[in-house]
Design a protein around this motif. Structure first.
Motif, mmCIF file in Angstrom:
data_model
loop_
_atom_site.group_PDB
_atom_site.id
_atom_site.type_symbol
_atom_site.label_atom_id
_atom_site.label_comp_id
_atom_site.label_asym_id
_atom_site.label_seq_id
_atom_site.Cartn_x
_atom_site.Cartn_y
_atom_site.Cartn_z
ATOM 1 N N GLN A 9 -4.831 1.412 20.355
ATOM 2 C CA GLN A 9 -3.462 1.295 19.868
ATOM 3 C C GLN A 9 -3.026 2.630 19.267
ATOM 4 O OE1 GLN A 9 -2.266 -1.533 20.627
ATOM 5 N NE2 GLN A 9 -4.075 -2.858 20.800
ATOM 6 N N PRO A 10 -2.121 3.329 19.871
ATOM 7 C CA PRO A 10 -1.420 3.088 21.120
ATOM 8 C C PRO A 10 -2.310 3.424 22.324
ATOM 9 C CG PRO A 10 -0.772 5.202 20.217
ATOM 10 C CD PRO A 10 -1.732 4.612 19.236
ATOM 11 N N PRO A 11 -1.975 2.863 23.501
ATOM 12 C CA PRO A 11 -2.828 3.128 24.668
ATOM 13 C C PRO A 11 -2.654 4.530 25.252
ATOM 14 C CG PRO A 11 -1.022 1.633 25.250
ATOM 15 C CD PRO A 11 -0.926 1.854 23.775
ATOM 16 N N PHE B 16 -8.595 3.374 6.112
ATOM 17 C CA PHE B 16 -7.759 2.276 5.625
ATOM 18 C C PHE B 16 -7.728 1.165 6.678
ATOM 19 C CE2 PHE B 16 -3.814 1.160 3.103
ATOM 20 C CZ PHE B 16 -3.335 0.151 3.933
ATOM 21 N N ALA B 17 -7.398 1.548 7.900
ATOM 22 C CA ALA B 17 -7.212 0.552 8.959
ATOM 23 C C ALA B 17 -8.527 -0.126 9.326
ATOM 24 C CB ALA B 17 -6.609 1.235 10.182
ATOM 25 N N THR B 18 -9.611 0.647 9.340
ATOM 26 C CA THR B 18 -10.899 0.048 9.691
ATOM 27 C C THR B 18 -11.274 -0.995 8.643
ATOM 28 O OG1 THR B 18 -11.537 2.138 10.700
ATOM 29 C CG2 THR B 18 -13.307 0.573 10.289
ATOM 30 N N ALA C 279 0.815 -1.214 0.000
ATOM 31 C CA ALA C 279 0.000 0.000 0.000
ATOM 32 C C ALA C 279 0.849 1.265 0.000
ATOM 33 C CB ALA C 279 -0.930 0.011 1.210
ATOM 34 N N ILE C 280 1.984 1.206 0.688
ATOM 35 C CA ILE C 280 2.773 2.444 0.819
ATOM 36 C C ILE C 280 3.775 2.597 -0.326
ATOM 37 C CG2 ILE C 280 4.342 3.746 2.323
ATOM 38 C CD1 ILE C 280 1.558 3.378 3.483
ATOM 39 N N PHE C 281 4.539 1.511 -0.623
ATOM 40 C CA PHE C 281 5.535 1.695 -1.692
ATOM 41 C C PHE C 281 5.613 0.517 -2.647
ATOM 42 C CE2 PHE C 281 7.675 1.497 2.562
ATOM 43 C CZ PHE C 281 7.836 0.123 2.620
ATOM 44 N N VAL D 242 -4.137 9.506 9.760
ATOM 45 C CA VAL D 242 -4.523 9.678 8.356
ATOM 46 C C VAL D 242 -5.032 8.356 7.764
ATOM 47 C CG1 VAL D 242 -2.835 11.526 7.992
ATOM 48 C CG2 VAL D 242 -2.207 9.182 7.424
ATOM 49 N N GLY D 243 -4.800 7.255 8.501
ATOM 50 C CA GLY D 243 -5.137 5.937 7.942
ATOM 51 C C GLY D 243 -6.351 5.305 8.603
ATOM 52 N N ASP D 244 -7.228 6.141 9.204
ATOM 53 C CA ASP D 244 -8.338 5.542 9.973
ATOM 54 C C ASP D 244 -9.270 4.688 9.112
ATOM 55 O OD1 ASP D 244 -9.173 7.889 8.755
ATOM 56 O OD2 ASP D 244 -10.474 8.530 10.388
HETATM 57 C C1 HEM Z 1 -6.075 0.261 13.502
HETATM 58 C C2 HEM Z 1 -4.986 0.835 13.059
HETATM 59 C C3 HEM Z 1 -4.538 2.208 13.456
HETATM 60 C C4 HEM Z 1 -4.708 2.851 14.647
HETATM 61 C C5 HEM Z 1 -5.408 2.336 15.889
HETATM 62 C C6 HEM Z 1 -4.091 4.141 14.509
HETATM 63 C C7 HEM Z 1 -4.078 5.095 15.512
HETATM 64 C C8 HEM Z 1 -3.500 6.331 15.369
HETATM 65 C C9 HEM Z 1 -3.559 7.345 16.363
HETATM 66 C C10 HEM Z 1 -4.245 7.217 17.720
HETATM 67 C C11 HEM Z 1 -2.906 8.432 15.884
HETATM 68 C C12 HEM Z 1 -2.750 9.773 16.576
HETATM 69 C C13 HEM Z 1 -1.435 9.849 17.268
HETATM 70 C C14 HEM Z 1 -1.277 11.116 18.069
HETATM 71 O O1 HEM Z 1 -2.148 11.962 18.083
HETATM 72 O O2 HEM Z 1 -0.238 11.222 18.723
HETATM 73 C C15 HEM Z 1 -2.405 8.079 14.582
HETATM 74 C C16 HEM Z 1 -1.657 8.913 13.792
HETATM 75 C C17 HEM Z 1 -1.191 8.549 12.564
HETATM 76 N N1 HEM Z 1 -1.484 7.413 11.868
HETATM 77 FE FE1 HEM Z 1 -2.602 5.881 12.504
HETATM 78 N N2 HEM Z 1 -3.561 4.246 13.267
HETATM 79 C C18 HEM Z 1 -3.821 3.097 12.588
HETATM 80 C C19 HEM Z 1 -3.483 2.819 11.288
HETATM 81 C C20 HEM Z 1 -2.807 3.653 10.459
HETATM 82 C C21 HEM Z 1 -2.501 3.386 9.081
HETATM 83 C C22 HEM Z 1 -2.947 2.153 8.318
HETATM 84 C C23 HEM Z 1 -1.772 4.430 8.624
HETATM 85 C C24 HEM Z 1 -1.223 4.668 7.255
HETATM 86 C C25 HEM Z 1 -1.703 4.200 6.160
HETATM 87 C C26 HEM Z 1 -1.615 5.350 9.719
HETATM 88 C C27 HEM Z 1 -0.910 6.530 9.655
HETATM 89 C C28 HEM Z 1 -0.851 7.457 10.672
HETATM 90 C C29 HEM Z 1 -0.087 8.696 10.583
HETATM 91 C C30 HEM Z 1 0.786 9.130 9.430
HETATM 92 C C31 HEM Z 1 -0.303 9.378 11.775
HETATM 93 C C32 HEM Z 1 0.275 10.728 12.158
HETATM 94 C C33 HEM Z 1 -0.636 11.842 11.734
HETATM 95 C C34 HEM Z 1 -0.114 13.198 12.100
HETATM 96 O O3 HEM Z 1 0.570 13.350 13.098
HETATM 97 O O4 HEM Z 1 -0.428 14.131 11.369
HETATM 98 N N3 HEM Z 1 -2.261 4.857 10.806
HETATM 99 N N4 HEM Z 1 -2.799 6.804 14.281
#
Ligand code: HEM
Length: 714
Positions: A459-461, A540-542, A277-279, A536-538
């Motif tokens: 995730q993360p807690p 996608f992940a769901t 998905a990424i690269f 950004v992947g909410d």
């Molecule tokens: C069930 C899976 C996932 C969970 C539970 C999750 C959860 C989170 C959470 C809670 C944050 C906020 C972190 C903060 O505020 O410090 C975050 C940020 C982020 N997530 Fe996810 N994530 C998941 C999947 C993904 C996927 C699949 C991607 C990419 C395709 C992704 C990319 C990112 C990025 C780039 C950030 C940083 C956004 C920013 O700081 O602007 N995540 N994620």
């Protein structure tokens, strides 16, 4: 009020008898119970599996769980009592205590008194403003365990914000939805990623997660558009294919009667997904263990170790050069970086050669990756920054999704009624197909299961921030430079906000209600964070986790393996199990579908060849399973002919004739299939398939079968 859990008084065994005589337990008893259970650890309920064991294992487990519950119930008020009587309290100015004692004799209510005094307490003659409750602890107490568990119990005692101090470090622990909203959304610009950025710098550089300020703004603006709807829809196919690979692996385990460790399999599944998905990189980690997969895991484990280590040994110059662990990490990083450089170069060439016009929903069908989008968009960025972004996305989207699946399947192993509903939904919405975007809209219950799993195991807690300026958190003033943990674990399990907070109950989310998120839950639920730094992947992940869950439960039943170690938690960036999630996987039994004249199309979604051959030999039934539509159905194979006989139309036809007809049909089918479609396979063997995709050539077979039925050859 400030509280000192490592108070020398307590450690030396001095417990004020005057204070503790007010509690039901004697001072000695109270003190003993704390020493015995170690005040920092006693409440950490290790999550235990409900594995059914022979010889009354279930009962033992139930008794154990009950004892744990009772212990926990008993200990919580004891801590609260000790806190009330100041056992752990960092000394307040003498006059405040004297005033407090004096006033308390006159009888004002305790809470009112506390509020009044803390508001007006002075230090060195200067008027202090409301002070955040303070807890002190030795640094050892928080390392090597799931640190968010003690934070939860302290939250129940001290409320939505308290200061945790160990050694020279001090953190504000936030578990109040409004304060969380203030930090993450309303005043987000006043907070940075703080220690998180420092810890992750070695691997993510200035990637989106650790980046702050202008770099973050620019990179977020470049990356978010890459995850447009058309891209996510294309990813659904990828989720299906990757999940299907996992199904095949589990199918072998089910045939061989081998237990599987699901946590590592989920980790590989999501690594394969995110690489593509990424690269557009095929890690193929579900089938291979190559150097790059190992390198990714070395780096991930290092990042996790650094985020929980009490002393940053990796920063000591000589240590960095001589530590074998650090050398390994450097080598792994080198390999990953050079692989990423190669991928970037390949992708650049592709972009140069293609004639596609870039637009909002641009996507190259052969390579729909985010990297391709970024390069095609003309994103003017250094190779280093691009690598940082890719690495960040890889890590962000890998372990998080894997952890969600791990804990979802753990929860499901204890909730057969939820599994039954999930399976009903997957049967009716998906059948044997790979999910599409339309299916995902209908997989409502599966989505609620994931929502609920994310509530119980976020995730993360914790989310990490640092204040960039003085601010007010609720009624408390804080200074610039404060390190803050927003405990999503606490928010998601707060008894204030949730009915039966600890219960896994997907039904708490209405099927036709909105998808729960931080906005509609007023920051009591924030599985993907909130505000400008929301994940950004909410989506996608769901979708990824819903697809995997639906496809797996549709085909298999999962149980905790007998004799498996208890499923307890440990923390890295996400919540891991301490010793894996050992499960026994069995194929589901779904009634076979018999072709009849109304049957429009037959799909053959058959069993693994070896098991078919073996079972057919054993049951002396010629490849009966061929005409079962169910994927890997093991439905009492000996009874399948009987089942067909009962379903076969024509009440006037004798049983013997029916049997003969069926057997003829089945053996003909075997031949038809072998010769028309599976010529390259041995006679009588089927190509293994599943995941809703009929095997190669099966459409042709289906039409042959259909013609034969029409010509009443059966
Ligand atoms: C069930 C899976 C996932 C969970 C539970 C999750 C959860 C989170 C959470 C809670 C944050 C906020 C972190 C903060 O505020 O410090 C975050 C940020 C982020 N997530 Fe996810 N994530 C998941 C999947 C993904 C996927 C699949 C991607 C990419 C395709 C992704 C990319 C990112 C990025 C780039 C950030 C940083 C956004 C920013 O700081 O602007 N995540 N994620």
């Amino acid at each position: 009020m400030s509280v000192n859990l490592s108070s020398p008084l307590l450690q030396a065994g001095h417990v004020s008898s005057q204070r503790c005589s007010l509690t039901s337990a004697s001072p000695q008893k109270l003190h003993r119970s704390f020493v015995k259970h170690q005040p920092w650890r006693p409440f950490a309920p290790s999550v235990r599996c409900s594995a059914s064991r022979s010889g009354g294992g279930d009962e033992d487990q139930a008794v154990k769980e009950e004892v744990e519950r009772l212990l926990e119930e008993k200990q919580r008020p004891e801590v609260a009592a000790c806190v009330d009587f100041g056992e752990y309290t960092v000394p307040q100015p003498g006059w405040v205590l004297a005033l407090r004692n004096g006033l308390s004799k006159l009888g004002p209510p305790g809470e009112f008194l506390e509020g009044l005094l803390s508001r007006w307490a002075t230090e060195g003659g200067e008027t202090r403003r409301l002070e955040i409750p303070q807890v002190k602890q030795s640094i050892n107490a928080i390392t090597g365990q799931s640190f968010f568990i003690p934070l939860y119990h302290l939250f129940l005692t001290y409320g939505g914000i308290y200061r945790l101090t160990f050694g020279p470090k001090s953190f504000l622990i936030v578990s109040d939805p409004q304060i969380a909203k203030h930090i993450l959304k309303d005043n987000a610009k006043a907070y940075s990623k703080g220690i998180l950025a420092e810890i992750l710098e070695f691997v993510m550089g200035t990637g989106l997660i650790p980046a702050d300020g202008e770099i973050w703004r620019v990179r977020r603006r470049a990356i978010v558009p890459a995850l447009h709807q058309k891209y996510v829809v294309a990813m659904i196919k990828l989720f299906g294919e990757a999940s299907y690979k996992l199904c095949k692996k589990l199918d072998v385990a089910a045939s061989d009667g081998e237990d599987v460790e699901m946590e590592s399999l989920f980790s590989r599944l999501t690594l394969d997904v995110i690489g593509k998905a990424i690269f557009n990189y095929e890690f193929d980690s579900l089938t291979n263990d190559n150097g790059i997969v190992e390198a990714v895991y070395i780096v991930l484990r290092e990042a996790e170790m650094r985020s929980t280590a009490p002393i940053p040994t990796w920063e000591i110059p000589i240590w960095k050069d001589i530590s074998p662990r650090q050398k390994k990490v450097s080598q792994a990083l080198k390999l990953i970086n050079s692989t990423l450089d190669d991928l970037i170069a390949i992708c650049k060439k592709m972009v140069e050669q293609e004639e596609l016009q870039f637009h909002e929903e641009y996507m190259n069908e052969q390579d729909p990756s985010i990297l391709h989008f970024l390069l095609a968009s003309g994103d003017d960025v250094s190779s280093k920054q691009l690598r940082d972004d890719l690495m960040t996305l890889l890590i962000a989207g890998h372990e998080t999704s894997a952890a969600v699946l791990t804990w979802t399947f753990y929860l499901l192993s204890k909730s057969p009624e939820v599994v039954a509903k999930l399976q009903d939904e997957a049967d009716s919405v998906l059948g044997d197909r790979f999910p599409t975007i339309e299916d995902l809209k209908k997989l409502k219950y599966t989505t609620r299961v994931i929502n609920e799993s994310l509530r119980l195991y976020p995730q993360p807690p914790v989310l990490i921030r640092r204040s960039l300026e003085d601010d007010m958190l609720g009624e408390y003033p804080i200074k610039r430079g404060e390190d803050i943990f927003i405990s999503v674990w606490n928010l998601h399990r707060s008894p204030k906000h949730w009915v039966d907070a600890e219960k896994f109950n997907p039904e708490r989310w209405l099927l036709d209600g909105p998808n729960p998120n931080e906005s509609n839950q007023n920051f009591s639920y924030l599985p993907f964070g909130g505000g400008p730094r929301k994940c950004v992947g909410d989506m996608f992940a769901t979708f990824e986790t819903v697809v995997a869950t639906a496809m797996l439960v549709r085909r298999f039943n999962f149980q905790i393996a007998p004799g498996a170690p208890p499923v307890a938690m440990t923390t890295g960036a996400t919540i891991h199990t301490t010793e894996g999630l050992e499960m026994t996987v069995t194929r589901r039994t779904i009634p076979p579908i018999i072709p009849n004249l109304e049957t429009k199309e037959l799909t053959f979604d058959a069993c693994r060849s070896s098991s078919i051959t073996r079972i057919c030999q054993a049951s002396k039934v010629p490849s009966v399973a061929l005409v079962t539509k169910s994927w890997n159905s093991r439905v009492g194979l000996n009874s399948v002919p009987q089942w067909y006989i009962e379903k076969l139309p024509g009440e006037d036809v004798s049983l013997g004739v029916k049997c003969e007809a069926i057997n003829k049909c089945l053996s003909n089918l075997t031949r038809v299939m072998s010769s028309h479609c599976f010529g390259r396979l041995e006679e009588g063997q089927l190509q293994p398939c599943g995941g809703g995709q009929p095997p190669f050539g099966s459409e042709k077979v289906a039409s042959v079968v259909h013609r034969r039925i029409k010509r009443k050859k059966i």
